[in-house]
Design a protein around this motif. Structure first.
Motif, PDB file in Angstrom:
ATOM      1  N   HIS A 172       0.805  -1.221   0.000  1.00 22.13           N
ATOM      2  CA  HIS A 172       0.000   0.000   0.000  1.00 22.13           C
ATOM      3  C   HIS A 172       0.836   1.268   0.000  1.00 22.13           C
ATOM      4  O   HIS A 172       0.438   2.286  -0.587  1.00 22.13           O
ATOM      5  N   SER A 173       2.024   1.235   0.613  1.00 20.64           N
ATOM      6  CA  SER A 173       2.832   2.458   0.666  1.00 20.64           C
ATOM      7  C   SER A 173       3.336   2.887  -0.713  1.00 20.64           C
ATOM      8  O   SER A 173       3.658   4.061  -0.920  1.00 20.64           O
ATOM      9  N   ARG A 174       3.404   1.954  -1.649  1.00 17.30           N
ATOM     10  CA  ARG A 174       3.796   2.326  -3.007  1.00 17.30           C
ATOM     11  C   ARG A 174       2.773   3.241  -3.675  1.00 17.30           C
ATOM     12  O   ARG A 174       3.081   3.903  -4.674  1.00 17.30           O
ATOM     13  N   PHE A 175       1.561   3.267  -3.126  1.00 14.09           N
ATOM     14  CA  PHE A 175       0.491   4.069  -3.712  1.00 14.09           C
ATOM     15  C   PHE A 175       0.307   5.396  -2.980  1.00 14.09           C
ATOM     16  O   PHE A 175      -0.665   6.107  -3.233  1.00 14.09           O
ATOM     17  N   ALA A 176       1.247   5.735  -2.092  1.00 15.18           N
ATOM     18  CA  ALA A 176       1.210   7.036  -1.419  1.00 15.18           C
ATOM     19  C   ALA A 176       1.472   8.150  -2.429  1.00 15.18           C
ATOM     20  O   ALA A 176       2.069   7.935  -3.500  1.00 15.18           O
ATOM     21  N   ASN A 177       1.049   9.350  -2.091  1.00 17.18           N
ATOM     22  CA  ASN A 177       1.059  10.469  -3.039  1.00 17.18           C
ATOM     23  C   ASN A 177       2.411  10.739  -3.680  1.00 17.18           C
ATOM     24  O   ASN A 177       2.504  11.035  -4.871  1.00 17.18           O
ATOM     25  N   GLY A 178       3.480  10.647  -2.874  1.00 15.75           N
ATOM     26  CA  GLY A 178       4.770  11.092  -3.376  1.00 15.75           C
ATOM     27  C   GLY A 178       5.619  10.049  -4.059  1.00 15.75           C
ATOM     28  O   GLY A 178       6.664  10.375  -4.637  1.00 15.75           O
ATOM     29  N   VAL A 179       5.184   8.771  -4.041  1.00 15.69           N
ATOM     30  CA  VAL A 179       6.080   7.697  -4.470  1.00 15.69           C
ATOM     31  C   VAL A 179       6.319   7.705  -5.983  1.00 15.69           C
ATOM     32  O   VAL A 179       7.471   7.665  -6.438  1.00 15.69           O
ATOM     33  N   GLU A 180       5.275   7.739  -6.774  1.00 16.06           N
ATOM     34  CA  GLU A 180       5.472   7.734  -8.231  1.00 16.06           C
ATOM     35  C   GLU A 180       6.181   9.008  -8.704  1.00 16.06           C
ATOM     36  O   GLU A 180       7.104   8.919  -9.528  1.00 16.06           O
ATOM     37  N   PRO A 181       5.822  10.209  -8.203  1.00 24.38           N
ATOM     38  CA  PRO A 181       6.611  11.396  -8.569  1.00 24.38           C
ATOM     39  C   PRO A 181       8.080  11.278  -8.163  1.00 24.38           C
ATOM     40  O   PRO A 181       8.967  11.756  -8.876  1.00 24.38           O
ATOM     41  N   ALA A 182       8.346  10.624  -7.019  1.00 26.59           N
ATOM     42  CA  ALA A 182       9.732  10.429  -6.594  1.00 26.59           C
ATOM     43  C   ALA A 182      10.467   9.517  -7.560  1.00 26.59           C
ATOM     44  O   ALA A 182      11.619   9.776  -7.938  1.00 26.59           O
ATOM     45  N   ARG A 183       9.837   8.437  -7.972  1.00 31.35           N
ATOM     46  CA  ARG A 183      10.457   7.516  -8.929  1.00 31.35           C
ATOM     47  C   ARG A 183      10.789   8.238 -10.235  1.00 31.35           C
ATOM     48  O   ARG A 183      11.885   8.071 -10.800  1.00 31.35           O
ATOM     49  N   LEU A 208      11.080  11.718   1.028  1.00 31.15           N
ATOM     50  CA  LEU A 208       9.700  11.284   1.175  1.00 31.15           C
ATOM     51  C   LEU A 208       9.392  11.258   2.666  1.00 31.15           C
ATOM     52  O   LEU A 208      10.082  10.587   3.436  1.00 31.15           O
ATOM     53  N   ALA A 209       8.383  11.985   3.086  1.00 24.89           N
ATOM     54  CA  ALA A 209       8.025  12.085   4.494  1.00 24.89           C
ATOM     55  C   ALA A 209       6.629  11.512   4.724  1.00 24.89           C
ATOM     56  O   ALA A 209       5.848  11.321   3.789  1.00 24.89           O
ATOM     57  N   LYS A 210       6.334  11.223   5.977  1.00 23.42           N
ATOM     58  CA  LYS A 210       5.020  10.709   6.387  1.00 23.42           C
ATOM     59  C   LYS A 210       4.637   9.462   5.599  1.00 23.42           C
ATOM     60  O   LYS A 210       3.511   9.314   5.129  1.00 23.42           O
ATOM     61  N   GLY A 211       5.614   8.557   5.449  1.00 19.98           N
ATOM     62  CA  GLY A 211       5.337   7.297   4.771  1.00 19.98           C
ATOM     63  C   GLY A 211       5.132   7.423   3.279  1.00 19.98           C
ATOM     64  O   GLY A 211       4.522   6.534   2.660  1.00 19.98           O
ATOM     65  N   GLY A 212       5.633   8.483   2.675  1.00 22.49           N
ATOM     66  CA  GLY A 212       5.472   8.701   1.240  1.00 22.49           C
ATOM     67  C   GLY A 212       4.358   9.661   0.893  1.00 22.49           C
ATOM     68  O   GLY A 212       4.148   9.967  -0.285  1.00 22.49           O
ATOM     69  N   ALA A 213       3.647  10.171   1.892  1.00 23.89           N
ATOM     70  CA  ALA A 213       2.529  11.079   1.631  1.00 23.89           C
ATOM     71  C   ALA A 213       3.002  12.438   1.131  1.00 23.89           C
ATOM     72  O   ALA A 213       2.281  13.114   0.389  1.00 23.89           O
ATOM     73  N   GLU A 214       4.208  12.839   1.548  1.00 26.53           N
ATOM     74  CA  GLU A 214       4.739  14.131   1.139  1.00 26.53           C
ATOM     75  C   GLU A 214       6.092  13.951   0.462  1.00 26.53           C
ATOM     76  O   GLU A 214       6.908  13.142   0.901  1.00 26.53           O
ATOM     77  N   LEU A 215       6.330  14.732  -0.578  1.00 26.52           N
ATOM     78  CA  LEU A 215       7.589  14.699  -1.317  1.00 26.52           C
ATOM     79  C   LEU A 215       8.240  16.066  -1.269  1.00 26.52           C
ATOM     80  O   LEU A 215       7.611  17.085  -1.607  1.00 26.52           O
ATOM     81  N   TYR A 216       9.507  16.072  -0.841  1.00 22.67           N
ATOM     82  CA  TYR A 216      10.296  17.299  -0.797  1.00 22.67           C
ATOM     83  C   TYR A 216      11.481  17.163  -1.753  1.00 22.67           C
ATOM     84  O   TYR A 216      12.144  16.122  -1.780  1.00 22.67           O
ATOM     85  N   ILE A 217      11.759  18.201  -2.510  1.00 13.09           N
ATOM     86  CA  ILE A 217      12.940  18.279  -3.365  1.00 13.09           C
ATOM     87  C   ILE A 217      13.773  19.460  -2.892  1.00 13.09           C
ATOM     88  O   ILE A 217      13.300  20.601  -2.903  1.00 13.09           O
ATOM     89  N   ASP A 218      14.984  19.164  -2.437  1.00 10.07           N
ATOM     90  CA  ASP A 218      15.865  20.202  -1.896  1.00 10.07           C
ATOM     91  C   ASP A 218      15.149  21.053  -0.852  1.00 10.07           C
ATOM     92  O   ASP A 218      15.251  22.291  -0.835  1.00 10.07           O
ATOM     93  N   GLY A 219      14.395  20.375   0.012  1.00 10.62           N
ATOM     94  CA  GLY A 219      13.718  21.046   1.110  1.00 10.62           C
ATOM     95  C   GLY A 219      12.390  21.677   0.781  1.00 10.62           C
ATOM     96  O   GLY A 219      11.679  22.144   1.683  1.00 10.62           O
ATOM     97  N   LYS A 220      12.002  21.690  -0.487  1.00  9.10           N
ATOM     98  CA  LYS A 220      10.743  22.311  -0.898  1.00  9.10           C
ATOM     99  C   LYS A 220       9.659  21.250  -1.062  1.00  9.10           C
ATOM    100  O   LYS A 220       9.843  20.256  -1.780  1.00  9.10           O
ATOM    101  N   LEU A 221       8.521  21.464  -0.405  1.00  8.22           N
ATOM    102  CA  LEU A 221       7.392  20.546  -0.528  1.00  8.22           C
ATOM    103  C   LEU A 221       6.808  20.653  -1.934  1.00  8.22           C
ATOM    104  O   LEU A 221       6.365  21.722  -2.354  1.00  8.22           O
TER     105      LEU A 221
END
Length: 311
Positions: free
Chosen positions: A121-132, A246-259
């Motif tokens: 289920h964590s693979r389907f968190a908001n930030g995971v596919e954008p992170a990949r 990736l924070a909060k289990g992948g729910a949030e994605l930060y790039i160079d500190g920016k959400l």
């Protein structure tokens, strides 16, 4: 079957995860209609309810697919029978208790021509596919995983999780490993591990892993069930072109500190969208690398006894 027709679904194991995630996702989605439930203790209103799994299989009345939401130690036999009955199968994480069980189920499903979906289920968190996608054009230089939570808050009264086959701290830790293996290309290798076992338990309460990517980047992971106060589910990836977190289990994605990515939780809604796609296209999705990493951690791990855990 057309894309507008709902898929008749059975749900086995009407416990907390089923009520919190599976049932609402199906009811709010457009792809599945829960027609049957199998549980000794729980029932689903509006569905045909069975206490016996074998009785359900004998009287499944047009049901095409089943979601197995039971603990992993009983899932193999249930999945095996479902596959033999021609049902498409969704398995909660972890998909099986051992790699042997997982691989056997994949072979059975392939031979039977049914769909097998091993969910993470964590693979389907908001930030995971954008992170990949962001990492796909970068050179990864290191990965640091920090996954620390309070077992008393998230797993109260779940004695099975401490028994043989219960995974211990790897029950949440495997979520981090599922994200890792989704965003980092190739096979991840476990080099060594340190496992902390309470004196009165069969499974670890904490673990430290040293790994490397297929390309050679060092990966470290710290899992701990003794975290009080704020909970931590972070993955930090250093690259030649910046830092990803990736924070909060992948729910949030930060790039160079920016959400850059956030939003409401839709992990299980996306799981059922994916399952519907697999059922309609007759394809399976059964990646067992996260489970293999847990197995390798036990194979390479040094055992350390720590104070007894009293809930």
């Amino acid at each position: 079957m057309t894309s507008s027709q709902k898929i008749a679904l059975a749900l086995a194991g009407v416990g907390k995860i089923a009520r919190d995630q599976h049932i609402p996702s199906c009811e709010e989605g457009r792809d599945f209609d829960i027609k049957a439930a199998i549980s000794r203790n729980g029932k689903i209103e509006g569905a045909e309810n069975f206490e016996s799994y074998d009785a359900f299989l004998q009287n499944r009345n047009g049901i095409q697919a089943i979601s197995l939401c039971t603990p992993p130690e009983v899932r193999f036999d249930m999945a095996k029978k479902a596959i033999a009955a021609g049902l498409d199968v969704l398995m909660e994480k972890p998909p099986a208790a051992t790699m042997g069980e997982a691989q056997a189920l994949a072979e059975m499903a392939d031979m039977a021509g049914v769909v097998l979906f091993a969910t993470w289920h964590s693979r389907f968190a908001n930030g995971v596919e954008p992170a990949r996608e962001w990492l796909s054009t970068k050179k990864i230089t290191s990965v640091t995983i920090t996954w620390k939570e309070d077992v008393r808050r998230w797993h109260p009264g779940q004695a099975w999780i401490w028994e043989a086959g219960g995974f211990g701290v790897f029950d949440p830790g495997i979520n981090a490993l599922s994200i890792l293996t989704a965003i980092i290309p190739g096979q991840t290798i476990v080099e060594k591990a340190s496992l902390s076992f309470p004196a009165n338990r069969q499974q670890p309460i904490a673990a430290s892993l040293k790994m490397r990517s297929a390309a050679g980047a060092p990966i470290s992971a710290e899992f701990d069930w003794r975290q009080e106060g704020p909970q931590t589910w972070d993955i930090v990836v250093e690259t030649d072109k910046g830092t990803l977190r990736l924070a909060k289990g992948g729910a949030e994605l930060y790039i160079d500190g920016k959400l850059t990515v956030e939003g409401p939780d839709r992990e299980y809604a996306r799981i059922y969208t994916r399952f519907a796609e697999l059922v309609r296209t007759r394809k399976s999705d059964a990646d067992y690398q996260p489970l293999r990493l847990v197995a390798d951690a036990f194979l390479t791990g040094e055992r350390h006894e720590v104070e007894a855990f009293i809930e």
